[in-house]
Design an enzyme around this catalytic site. Sequence first.
Site: not given
Ligand SMILES: Cc1cc2nc3c(=O)[nH]c(=O)nc-3n(C[C@H](O)[C@H](O)[C@H](O)COP(=O)(O)O)c2cc1C
Length: 328
Positions: A18-19, A102, A141, A203-204
């Site tokens: 989720p982002m 978050c 999460k 993560g990454d």
């Molecule tokens: C722009 C953005 C918005 C995010 N919003 C949420 C969110 O609404 N809920 C959540 O649990 N994590 C949120 N995250 C965290 C991501 O779900 C994820 O845990 C984090 O980006 C690490 O994973 P990645 O390295 O694959 O990006 C957000 C991350 C980004 C970059």
Amino acid sequence: MTLRIAHYALSGRALLAPMAGVTDRPFRQLCRRFGATLAGAEMLSADQRLWTSGKSRRRMDHEGEPEPRVVQLVGSEPAPLAAAARRNGALGAHRIDINMGCPAKKVCNRYCGSALLADEALVQRILDAVVRAVSVPVTLKIRTGTDPTRRNAARIAQVAQSCGVAALAIHGRTRADLFRGAAEHDTIRAARAHVHMPLFANGDIDGALRARAVLDFTGADGVMIGRAAQGAPWIFRDVNRYIATGQFAAPLLRAAKTEIILQHLESLYEFYGEHTGVRMARKHLGWYCRQHPDAIELRSSLMSIEDSASQFAAVKCGFERWARQEAA
Ligand SMILES: Cc1cc2nc3c(=O)[nH]c(=O)nc-3n(C[C@H](O)[C@H](O)[C@H](O)COP(=O)(O)O)c2cc1C
């Protein structure tokens, strides 16, 4: 063996993270088309008074999405979170995800998100209340802990499992890390040793090889991918294929990617309307442009366009030229 979250069989091992501001309905649908399982919506406040805003209403819009529709809630107290979960269950959510990951100040000042990890008893009360409130599966999460001296993800995982949480995703950074440094997967591996519920490493993770390595190292059941899907929703196809077969998927041709980008734009205009649609599209175009050889020029020419028809035409022209170069 088919992986399941409660009674939902997962078609692949790669989930969309989720982002907020990114995983709106158009982006979720796009990622699901490429095999993202259980694509997570943007977090929604447990404070129902905020749900009348345009932003919240859009975040609650799951029209036309296939099952299971996932609603992620962020809050600080058991009762409002349970009430929000119940309400979303009644509105058709098939899974409720609780955000304890978050790190944003706006969220943590109200003692939500990853700030909750500091209080394991409160985590237990929240999860207990939410699981009891709904008949649909509840997932969680988290980050690995509050700071590098307090990585308590394994204990939180045990608490979650004992409360009946159906699956857990762990982002390999602490709250204090924000997004700095590399994600670590030792804590996820440690959590794996303590729980048997479906576990997702996050993560990454930026491609098939990394996904495989993280699964092998952590023993997690699947991976959750966030930023690497920005500008590359097809990543789920590549990761799922490699995890399932050990073979790489044939690379998508530029012409196919161009078609996907144009379809994405159309769905953004339809979902957000003209004004916001053009602005949301700019964000995604910035990411799509990264793979274009003339990224800087193309990106800056696209960013100044104010209407959807001109934006669409400029993207079509720029990316079709790029696709023709490959075909030549
Ligand atoms: C722009 C953005 C918005 C995010 N919003 C949420 C969110 O609404 N809920 C959540 O649990 N994590 C949120 N995250 C965290 C991501 O779900 C994820 O845990 C984090 O980006 C690490 O994973 P990645 O390295 O694959 O990006 C957000 C991350 C980004 C970059």
